[in-house]
Design an enzyme around this catalytic site. Structure first.
Site, PDB file in Angstrom:
ATOM      1  N   ASP A 162       0.857  -1.179   0.000  1.00 21.77           N
ATOM      2  CA  ASP A 162       0.000   0.000   0.000  1.00 21.77           C
ATOM      3  C   ASP A 162       0.898   1.235   0.000  1.00 21.77           C
ATOM      4  O   ASP A 162       2.096   1.149   0.298  1.00 21.77           O
ATOM      5  CB  ASP A 162      -0.901  -0.026   1.232  1.00 21.77           C
ATOM      6  CG  ASP A 162      -1.933   1.075   1.222  1.00 21.77           C
ATOM      7  OD1 ASP A 162      -2.485   1.357   0.136  1.00 21.77           O
ATOM      8  OD2 ASP A 162      -2.188   1.654   2.285  1.00 21.77           O
ATOM      9  N   ASP A 222      -1.193  -0.894   6.053  1.00 21.36           N
ATOM     10  CA  ASP A 222      -1.337  -0.277   7.366  1.00 21.36           C
ATOM     11  C   ASP A 222      -2.746  -0.427   7.916  1.00 21.36           C
ATOM     12  O   ASP A 222      -3.037   0.101   8.986  1.00 21.36           O
ATOM     13  CB  ASP A 222      -0.970   1.212   7.298  1.00 21.36           C
ATOM     14  CG  ASP A 222      -2.002   2.031   6.532  1.00 21.36           C
ATOM     15  OD1 ASP A 222      -2.339   1.636   5.392  1.00 21.36           O
ATOM     16  OD2 ASP A 222      -2.472   3.053   7.062  1.00 21.36           O
ATOM     17  N   ASP A 271      -0.264   5.028   1.042  1.00 22.46           N
ATOM     18  CA  ASP A 271      -0.499   5.896   2.202  1.00 22.46           C
ATOM     19  C   ASP A 271      -0.439   5.093   3.490  1.00 22.46           C
ATOM     20  O   ASP A 271      -1.104   4.068   3.631  1.00 22.46           O
ATOM     21  CB  ASP A 271      -1.865   6.581   2.093  1.00 22.46           C
ATOM     22  CG  ASP A 271      -1.902   7.600   0.965  1.00 22.46           C
ATOM     23  OD1 ASP A 271      -1.022   8.473   0.937  1.00 22.46           O
ATOM     24  OD2 ASP A 271      -2.805   7.515   0.113  1.00 22.46           O
TER      25      ASP A 271
END
Length: 259
Positions: free
Chosen positions: A13, A209, A15
């Site tokens: 990922d 995250d 961000d």
């Protein structure tokens, strides 16, 4: 993890893993550099459909992170590929920005508000009430409802912003029709990404995250999963889910030596 095959390809990922509020997370540059030098297939993924891969390449480069255009996979690209597989040469009414409209143009889709095959919802900086009303009426008239991703909020320097999932809920309340979400946690996005780089889930890993999107999508696609604690999910949150990542680490810096 010991009985699994070595990791030959990586999906990560963007961000919360590589960047946070426009600033690189320590270790991101070293991780990407090692990936490029290793020659291993990899993809940087984002559920955000606003930007094209070229836009994101330029934005990341300005932050000091070098990610080739062909190694960027967005929910807009995944949505376009899904539609091209399902209904080639179709038509769509689109609420979104260049990342989504460019991806649809590239597969030969016609963008129209006259009897479209699909209504496609993505992120935009300004959701127009007029555009949402048009979408509601087209869906009520029979257009199929697609959304690029189910994220309810997105990050900004001022705080959370309403995102695609929230706006999709508004349209669903007005029409009674739920969209098909293409982006994470739908494993379709992950499998399409793996196919794009010629990788196999059995020897691939997903870094994210968020437990509810990144880890879930990686798990359902059959990949090893790494949760970094530099973004949304915090340590106390992990045990609240009925599934677990393969490993939890503080940040991407802890994974450089695994490449």
């Amino acid at each position: 993890m010991a009985d699994r095959k070595p990791i030959e390809s990586w999906l990560t990922d963007m961000d919360g893993v590589l960047i946070h509020e426009g600033v690189p997370i320590p270790g991101a540059d070293a991780f990407l550099k090692k990936l490029r030098e290793s020659g291993r297939p990899f993809l940087v993924l984002t559920n955000n459909s606003i930007y094209t891969a070229r836009d994101l390449h330029a934005r990341l480069r300005r932050m000091g992170l070098d990610v080739p255009v062909e190694n960027i996979w967005t929910s807009a690209l995944a949505t376009a590929q899904f539609l091209n597989d399902q209904r080639p040469g179709g038509s769509a009414y689109v609420i979104g920005e260049a990342g989504l409209t460019t991806a649809l143009h590239d597969i030969g889709y016609i963008l129209t508000d006259h009897d479209p095959d699909f209504v496609i919802l993505g992120e935009t900086r300004t959701y127009s009430f007029e555009a949402l009303t048009k979408a509601v009426r087209l869906i009520n008239d029979g257009a199929r409802f697609i959304a690029t991703n189910p994220d309810n909020v997105g990050p900004s320097t001022q705080g959370d912003l309403p995102a695609t999932g929230s706006v999709a809920a508004l349209i669903t309340a007005a029409t009674g029709k739920k969209p098909y979400f293409v982006g994470k946690p739908n494993p379709l996005m992950m499998r399409a990404g793996l196919n794009a780089i010629g990788a196999h889930s059995e020897t691939s890993a997903m870094i994210g995250d968020r437990m509810d999107t990144d880890v879930l999508a990686g798990l359902e696609a059959g990949m090893r999963t790494f949760l970094v604690l530099s973004g949304v999910t915090q340590p106390a949150d992990v045990d609240r889910y009925p599934f677990r990542p393969s490993k939890v680490v503080d940040s991407i810096a802890d994974l450089v030596d695994l490449v």
